[in-house]
Scaffold this motif. Structure first.
Motif, PDB file in Angstrom:
ATOM      1  N   ALA A 114       0.750  -0.928   0.387  1.00 32.30           N
ATOM      2  CA  ALA A 114       0.278   0.446   0.469  1.00 32.30           C
ATOM      3  C   ALA A 114       0.913   1.319   0.046  1.00 32.30           C
ATOM      4  CB  ALA A 114      -0.879   0.167   1.431  1.00 32.30           C
ATOM      5  N   SER A 115       0.446   2.074  -0.482  1.00 28.15           N
ATOM      6  CA  SER A 115       1.565   3.589  -0.772  1.00 28.15           C
ATOM      7  C   SER A 115       0.268   4.374  -0.930  1.00 28.15           C
ATOM      8  CB  SER A 115       1.930   3.721  -2.196  1.00 28.15           C
ATOM      9  OG  SER A 115       1.187   3.544  -3.215  1.00 28.15           O
ATOM     10  N   GLY A 116       0.720   5.679  -0.507  1.00 31.08           N
ATOM     11  CA  GLY A 116      -0.640   6.514  -0.092  1.00 31.08           C
ATOM     12  C   GLY A 116      -0.634   7.295   0.827  1.00 31.08           C
ATOM     13  N   ASN A 117      -0.940   7.865   1.825  1.00 29.57           N
ATOM     14  CA  ASN A 117      -1.768   8.340   2.926  1.00 29.57           C
ATOM     15  C   ASN A 117      -2.355   6.460   3.119  1.00 29.57           C
ATOM     16  OD1 ASN A 117      -2.382  11.016   2.950  1.00 29.57           O
ATOM     17  ND2 ASN A 117      -3.520  10.576   1.068  1.00 29.57           N
ATOM     18  N   VAL A 118      -1.902   6.187   3.705  1.00 28.47           N
ATOM     19  CA  VAL A 118      -2.153   4.313   3.793  1.00 28.47           C
ATOM     20  C   VAL A 118      -2.362   4.479   5.679  1.00 28.47           C
ATOM     21  CG1 VAL A 118      -0.825   2.448   4.154  1.00 28.47           C
ATOM     22  CG2 VAL A 118      -0.116   3.453   3.249  1.00 28.47           C
ATOM     23  N   HIS A 119      -3.111   3.773   5.853  1.00 24.12           N
ATOM     24  CA  HIS A 119      -3.683   4.221   7.137  1.00 24.12           C
ATOM     25  C   HIS A 119      -4.144   1.743   7.297  1.00 24.12           C
ATOM     26  CE1 HIS A 119      -6.819   4.475  10.850  1.00 24.12           C
ATOM     27  NE2 HIS A 119      -7.393   3.516  10.388  1.00 24.12           N
ATOM     28  N   ILE A 120      -3.551   1.216   8.761  1.00 24.23           N
ATOM     29  CA  ILE A 120      -4.066   0.295   8.925  1.00 24.23           C
ATOM     30  C   ILE A 120      -4.692   0.137  10.354  1.00 24.23           C
ATOM     31  CG2 ILE A 120      -1.957  -0.372   9.847  1.00 24.23           C
ATOM     32  CD1 ILE A 120      -1.628  -3.228   8.811  1.00 24.23           C
ATOM     33  N   ASN A 121      -5.402  -0.797  11.008  1.00 22.13           N
ATOM     34  CA  ASN A 121      -6.190  -0.848  11.563  1.00 22.13           C
ATOM     35  C   ASN A 121      -6.349  -2.344  11.801  1.00 22.13           C
ATOM     36  OD1 ASN A 121      -7.904  -1.047  14.125  1.00 22.13           O
ATOM     37  ND2 ASN A 121      -9.196   0.956  13.490  1.00 22.13           N
ATOM     38  N   ARG A 122      -5.581  -2.451  13.340  1.00 23.47           N
ATOM     39  CA  ARG A 122      -5.826  -3.965  13.293  1.00 23.47           C
ATOM     40  C   ARG A 122      -5.693  -4.205  15.025  1.00 23.47           C
ATOM     41  NH1 ARG A 122      -3.329  -8.556  15.742  1.00 23.47           N
ATOM     42  NH2 ARG A 122      -3.530 -10.550  15.115  1.00 23.47           N
ATOM     43  N   ALA A 123      -7.362  -4.809  15.392  1.00 25.51           N
ATOM     44  CA  ALA A 123      -7.818  -5.095  16.564  1.00 25.51           C
ATOM     45  C   ALA A 123      -7.651  -3.639  17.775  1.00 25.51           C
ATOM     46  CB  ALA A 123      -7.193  -5.914  16.761  1.00 25.51           C
ATOM     47  N   GLY A 124      -7.686  -2.510  16.670  1.00 30.60           N
ATOM     48  CA  GLY A 124      -8.095  -1.427  17.903  1.00 30.60           C
ATOM     49  C   GLY A 124      -6.845  -0.747  17.638  1.00 30.60           C
ATOM     50  N   ASN A 125      -6.000  -1.220  17.448  1.00 29.65           N
ATOM     51  CA  ASN A 125      -3.884  -0.189  16.940  1.00 29.65           C
ATOM     52  C   ASN A 125      -4.298   0.263  16.087  1.00 29.65           C
ATOM     53  OD1 ASN A 125      -3.551  -1.231  19.540  1.00 29.65           O
ATOM     54  ND2 ASN A 125      -2.576  -2.922  19.057  1.00 29.65           N
ATOM     55  N   THR A 126      -3.894   1.150  15.858  1.00 25.92           N
ATOM     56  CA  THR A 126      -3.885   2.063  13.811  1.00 25.92           C
ATOM     57  C   THR A 126      -2.347   2.592  14.152  1.00 25.92           C
ATOM     58  OG1 THR A 126      -4.544   3.955  15.165  1.00 25.92           O
ATOM     59  CG2 THR A 126      -6.607   2.350  14.665  1.00 25.92           C
ATOM     60  N   PHE A 127      -2.031   2.233  12.695  1.00 26.81           N
ATOM     61  CA  PHE A 127      -0.880   2.793  11.549  1.00 26.81           C
ATOM     62  C   PHE A 127      -1.121   4.204  10.755  1.00 26.81           C
ATOM     63  CE2 PHE A 127       0.222  -0.949  14.269  1.00 26.81           C
ATOM     64  CZ  PHE A 127       1.162  -1.352  15.250  1.00 26.81           C
ATOM     65  N   ASP A 128      -0.938   4.799  10.883  1.00 25.79           N
ATOM     66  CA  ASP A 128      -0.561   5.399   8.993  1.00 25.79           C
ATOM     67  C   ASP A 128       0.945   5.814   8.854  1.00 25.79           C
ATOM     68  OD1 ASP A 128      -3.703   6.989   9.493  1.00 25.79           O
ATOM     69  OD2 ASP A 128      -3.335   6.093  11.477  1.00 25.79           O
ATOM     70  N   GLY A 129       0.561   6.203   7.349  1.00 25.49           N
ATOM     71  CA  GLY A 129       2.676   7.278   7.454  1.00 25.49           C
ATOM     72  C   GLY A 129       2.332   6.340   5.827  1.00 25.49           C
ATOM     73  N   PRO A 130       3.355   6.467   5.001  1.00 27.32           N
ATOM     74  CA  PRO A 130       3.315   7.053   3.112  1.00 27.32           C
ATOM     75  C   PRO A 130       3.441   5.553   2.448  1.00 27.32           C
ATOM     76  CG  PRO A 130       5.391   7.089   4.423  1.00 27.32           C
ATOM     77  CD  PRO A 130       4.035   6.900   5.435  1.00 27.32           C
ATOM     78  N   THR A 131       3.825   4.301   3.196  1.00 26.29           N
ATOM     79  CA  THR A 131       4.603   3.104   2.478  1.00 26.29           C
ATOM     80  C   THR A 131       4.554   2.251   3.282  1.00 26.29           C
ATOM     81  OG1 THR A 131       5.549   4.300   1.213  1.00 26.29           O
ATOM     82  CG2 THR A 131       6.162   1.714   1.385  1.00 26.29           C
ATOM     83  N   LEU A 132       4.007   0.959   3.317  1.00 29.00           N
ATOM     84  CA  LEU A 132       3.501  -0.056   3.694  1.00 29.00           C
ATOM     85  C   LEU A 132       3.511  -1.669   2.885  1.00 29.00           C
ATOM     86  CD1 LEU A 132       2.616  -2.220   6.740  1.00 29.00           C
ATOM     87  CD2 LEU A 132       0.055  -1.970   5.241  1.00 29.00           C
ATOM     88  N   GLU A 133       4.327  -3.235   3.142  1.00 31.31           N
ATOM     89  CA  GLU A 133       4.475  -4.096   2.995  1.00 31.31           C
ATOM     90  C   GLU A 133       4.292  -4.690   3.995  1.00 31.31           C
ATOM     91  OE1 GLU A 133       7.553  -4.989   0.446  1.00 31.31           O
ATOM     92  OE2 GLU A 133       7.114  -3.662  -0.461  1.00 31.31           O
ATOM     93  N   LEU A 134       2.662  -5.689   3.467  1.00 27.80           N
ATOM     94  CA  LEU A 134       2.575  -6.631   4.831  1.00 27.80           C
ATOM     95  C   LEU A 134       2.362  -8.119   4.357  1.00 27.80           C
ATOM     96  CD1 LEU A 134       2.105  -7.200   7.600  1.00 27.80           C
ATOM     97  CD2 LEU A 134      -0.633  -6.042   7.111  1.00 27.80           C
ATOM     98  N   LYS A 135       2.376  -8.884   4.873  1.00 26.65           N
ATOM     99  CA  LYS A 135       1.440 -10.351   4.619  1.00 26.65           C
ATOM    100  C   LYS A 135       0.609 -10.430   5.829  1.00 26.65           C
ATOM    101  CE  LYS A 135       5.603 -13.042   2.963  1.00 26.65           C
ATOM    102  NZ  LYS A 135       6.470 -14.314   3.226  1.00 26.65           N
ATOM    103  N   ILE A 136      -0.990 -10.858   5.349  1.00 24.73           N
ATOM    104  CA  ILE A 136      -1.996 -10.319   5.890  1.00 24.73           C
ATOM    105  C   ILE A 136      -1.753 -11.824   7.099  1.00 24.73           C
ATOM    106  CG2 ILE A 136      -4.449  -9.623   5.813  1.00 24.73           C
ATOM    107  CD1 ILE A 136      -2.588  -7.959   4.357  1.00 24.73           C
ATOM    108  N   ASP A 137      -2.049 -12.506   6.693  1.00 26.73           N
ATOM    109  CA  ASP A 137      -2.609 -13.945   7.896  1.00 26.73           C
ATOM    110  C   ASP A 137      -1.099 -13.906   8.915  1.00 26.73           C
ATOM    111  OD1 ASP A 137      -4.798 -14.348   7.334  1.00 26.73           O
ATOM    112  OD2 ASP A 137      -4.176 -15.909   5.849  1.00 26.73           O
ATOM    113  N   ALA A 138       0.182 -13.819   8.247  1.00 35.96           N
ATOM    114  CA  ALA A 138       0.982 -14.027   9.221  1.00 35.96           C
ATOM    115  C   ALA A 138       1.346 -12.386   9.938  1.00 35.96           C
ATOM    116  CB  ALA A 138       2.655 -14.257   8.575  1.00 35.96           C
ATOM    117  N   PHE A 139       0.721 -11.277   9.341  1.00 36.74           N
ATOM    118  CA  PHE A 139       1.000  -9.937   9.946  1.00 36.74           C
ATOM    119  C   PHE A 139       2.905 -10.480  10.059  1.00 36.74           C
ATOM    120  CE2 PHE A 139       0.078  -6.657  12.333  1.00 36.74           C
ATOM    121  CZ  PHE A 139      -1.297  -5.803  11.935  1.00 36.74           C
ATOM    122  N   GLU A 140       3.597 -10.267   8.366  1.00 36.93           N
ATOM    123  CA  GLU A 140       4.855  -9.457   8.362  1.00 36.93           C
ATOM    124  C   GLU A 140       4.719  -9.216   7.622  1.00 36.93           C
ATOM    125  OE1 GLU A 140       6.575 -13.557   7.806  1.00 36.93           O
ATOM    126  OE2 GLU A 140       6.203 -14.611   9.955  1.00 36.93           O
TER     127      GLU A 140
END
Length: 795
Positions: A114-140
């Motif tokens: 993901a790129s550009g105004n990236v927002h991630i919410n996992r079980a209530g914990n949030t992260f915001d920034g420009p660039t994300l790479e993530l394996k969804i199930d493993a959360f790596e």
């Protein structure tokens, strides 16, 4: 494959199950959840638990089977390979959601980019920034230049990079961390902040580890540490606790560095070595355990070479309660209770008056007992010894050790004819220093048999009772009469009866159900000469409403008072007719003596007054915020009160309480006791916010706290605890001044400072414990009673 869209949105389900549920993404999502109840936590000490706390995270074994939803303004991709979403892109799976300007999902690797105004919410914990790479199930994966916020403690910060190791662990590099919430303004900085080279987050253990960390308060570094661990929730963890320091007129500057060891959910230990500049090093520790059948606390202190006394100092305390299973069918369990206390010397109570344990008293009991009961029969075996800490200026006659004491009791109710009966036997061997007690030691056997026939009906009750006291003694030295044995048998007859009248009434425009409850109590005990017998455990009972309707003027079993007296009294109560709550109670009682009481304690005089003092009592709870209680012992001959206790409390809401008590013991003491906790902001009309107990009243609030005990007879302050608390929202400040009397000529004085960084740690002296111990109904400004749910921050 390319799918252009303009005025409508597309969603792609990457599993067959998701295809069916795909349309759900198009509609608003509403969710409710009941958060698992968490027990209230004592902010001063961790809580032992019988089982681990429940979690509401989605299990890792379930995650691979969850459907994935993708949506956005434009979509393109290859079936079963990758999907690209541009414009308001969104990926949702379980409790994880990713939003961005552009989102790529590679299905074979389960990888999202993901790129550009990236927002991630996992079980209530949030992260915001420009660039994300993530394996969804493993959360790596990793997140560049993120801003993050954690649900558990509402902490947040910024970092150069976050590396997600798995769904529970992450490493945040070149990070900041704080719980101070952002306010409007371009140049706003949090009041306190941690800056660290790296922060390792472990959500499974609910703890954070910072390396190369510095804690700054108002941009001033106050705690630079190479390694630092801190809680992400109220979960207990092993590690160093914040150091505490204080100023004491006896110990000098005192610094304590505690270490907490979380052994198991039901066991823990705390080690608290302390450096005292005037005394030396005190090594202390505490071990707690909580099992299914027993629980207890062991506390010990050791100070090698105390420079104040030029000797080693030590003390220990053990409290244990529980049951021991006999293993024999039908015999049940045996209760074991221990309360053991011992110290090194007579000055321990004076020098360690703030040790936080029962070892600061001058009489230290070591008490152990075994109890067993089955049906109507019970048995007690007990051993009690005393350590008396003597003071030359104020010596104490030591109490008697009981080695051993055996008590057996049998009771039956609802016997034929409506009778109740019981028999109690007590065998005790008393031992003490005869040069101090000035009487011989003894073995005493005591039996009390009684039978009653209660009659009770609406509006009245009547209970006759017949008692028989039988006692025998064996002395280890002759009495003044030359006897080495003695015995006595004393019968007692008592009659207790009363009436209950009710009526509807109205006072001050309020409706009540008023009662009138007259009561008469007659007791007759013939005289048996006991004044030559030693006294091992008897003392005069206090003269109050609880004892004026009892048969014996003494507690214990060495004196049975001869009585021929009638007690008359009356009580009236005002009850709310709808709820039954008691709004007020007024009572009066007096004894009419027909014959002198000749049985006395050693050195006492017979009681010849035919009319006793009059007892007046009142309890008023007219409004929920007011409470008043008063008892007056009045002598009609002198026209003066002999004893008076008048107390009142006003508490209109959380963090607002004022209590006052006046206590008079004629020709002995006269004291005024005042305690309070109150927001100072009320003085200029700032009433704060009603956030509920354990949440304070909002930022920028000052609180005054204190307790003063003043001797009107001596015209001096006996004890004083006065302090200020400030709630800045994300941190709390406290300063408390203590002056507590330790003897008739000396007192201990302390100044306590404490900074509490909410959701992180406390620094300074243990001011909270002092406030809780001394101020009636004191409330913590921060006392978390519920655990945040991920649904409270649902995307």
């Amino acid at each position: 494959m390319h799918h252009p869209t303009k005025a409508f949105r597309h969603c792609f389900a990457l599993t067959p199950v998701a295809l069916v549920a795909c349309a759900l993404v198009q509609a608003p999502v509403h969710a409710q959840a009941v958060d698992p109840a968490a027990p209230p936590l004592d902010v001063g000490q961790p809580v032992l638990k019988a089982s681990p706390r429940l979690r509401e995270d989605i299990p890792a074994t379930v995650r691979p089977g969850l459907p994935t939803f993708l949506s956005g303004e434009r979509a393109s991709g290859r079936t079963d390979l990758e999907t690209v979403i541009e414009g308001d892109a969104q990926l949702r799976r379980g409790d994880t959601i990713i939003r961005a300007d552009r989102l790529e999902y590679h299905q074979p690797d389960d990888l999202a980019k993901a790129s550009g105004n990236v927002h991630i919410n996992r079980a209530g914990n949030t992260f915001d920034g420009p660039t994300l790479e993530l394996k969804i199930d493993a959360f790596e994966g990793f997140f560049l230049a993120p801003r993050y916020r954690f649900l558990q403690n509402n902490a947040y910060g910024e970092a150069e990079r976050v590396d997600f190791l798995d769904d529970q662990r992450a490493v945040i590099k070149n990070a900041t961390y704080t719980t101070c919430q952002r306010r409007p303004g371009p140049s706003w900085l949090p009041d306190w902040i941690i800056r660290a080279a790296s922060i390792r987050i472990d959500n499974e253990e609910e703890v954070g580890h910072a390396s190369g960390a510095v804690l700054s308060f108002f941009q001033v570094p106050i705690l630079p540490v190479p390694e630092l661990s801190f809680p992400l929730s109220d979960k207990r963890k092993s590690g160093l606790l914040p150091p505490t320091f204080g100023l004491d007129n006896l110990n000098g500057v005192e610094l304590t560095v505690p270490y907490y060891w979380d052994i198991a959910p039901n066991r823990d230990a705390t080690f608290f070595p302390a450096l005292m500049t005037k005394r030396g090093v005190d090594l202390g520790g505490e071990f707690r355990y909580l099992e299914r059948d027993y629980q207890g606390t062991l506390r010990a202190n050791y100070m090698p070479t105390d420079t104040l006394r030029d000797r080693d100092r030590w003390g220990y305390s053990l409290i244990h309660s529980g049951t021991i299973t006999t293993g024999l069918a039908g015999l049940g369990s045996v209760g074991l209770n221990l309360n053991l206390n011992h110290v090194s010397d007579d000055n321990y109570w004076r020098d360690f008056a703030r040790s936080g344990s029962s070892l600061t008293q001058r009489l230290l009991a070591s008490d152990g007992s075994l109890t067993w009961a089955r049906g109507n029969f019970s048995l007690l075996a007990r051993s009690l010894t005393w350590q008396t800490l003597q003071d030359v200026s104020s010596p104490i006659v030591p109490p008697y050790d009981r080695l051993p004491q055996i008590v057996a009791r049998y009771s039956r109710t609802s016997l034929p004819g409506g009778l109740d009966a019981s028999v109690e036997g007590d065998y005790t061997q008393f031992h003490s220093d005869r040069t101090l007690t000035l009487q011989p030691n003894a073995k005493r056997a005591y039996t009390l048999a009684q039978i009653t026939r209660p009659w009770q009906a609406p509006g009245w009750f009547f209970t006759p009772k017949l008692q028989l006291h039988a006692t025998s003694y064996q002395f280890d030295a002759p009495l003044v009469t030359g006897a080495t044995t003695a015995s006595r048998v004393v019968p007692t007859l008592s009659l207790d009866g009363g009436l209950v009248f009710e009526r509807d009434a109205s006072f001050f425009g309020r409706a009540f159900r008023q009662t009138l409850e007259p009561r008469a109590f007659y007791v007759h005990t013939p005289f048996r000469d006991q004044n030559q017998l030693p006294n091992y455990d008897s003392a005069a009972t206090d003269f109050n409403f609880a004892t004026i309707y009892t048969e014996n003027a003494f507690g214990g079993n060495d004196r049975i008072s001869d009585n021929n007296l009638l007690t008359l009294g009356a009580t009236t109560r005002l009850l709310d007719p709808d709820t039954g709550a008691e709004a007020a109670r007024f009572g009066v009682a007096q004894r009419l003596r027909f014959k002198d009481q000749l049985v006395t304690l050693p050195g006492g005089a017979p009681v010849s007054e035919r009319l006793s003092d009059v007892l007046f009592g009142a309890t008023i709870n007219w409004a929920p915020q007011w409470s008043t209680d008063a008892t007056v012992q009045y002598n009609p001959k002198t026209g003066r009160s002999i004893r008076s206790t008048i107390g009142a409390r006003y508490s209109p809401g959380n963090y607002r309480v004022v209590s006052a008590a006046y206590r008079l013991q004629r020709d002995s003491s006269e004291q005024l006791d005042v305690g309070w906790q109150w927001p100072i902001n009320d003085l200029w009309g700032d009433k704060g916010q009603n956030l509920g107990p354990g949440m304070g009243e909002g930022e920028g609030r000052w609180y005054s706290v204190g307790r003063l005990n003043y001797s009107l007879m001596d015209k001096k302050l006996v004890d004083a605890v006065v302090g200020l608390e400030y709630d800045a929202g994300c941190w709390l400040g406290r300063v408390v001044v203590e002056r507590l009397q330790s003897s008739t000529t000396s007192s201990n004085k302390r100044i306590l400072f404490q900074l509490e960084f909410v959701g992180f740690t406390r620094l300074g002296s243990s001011a909270l414990q002092s406030l809780k111990d001394n101020i009636p109904r004191y409330q913590y400004l921060r006392e978390k009673v519920t655990t945040p749910s991920r649904f409270s921050n649902y995307d």
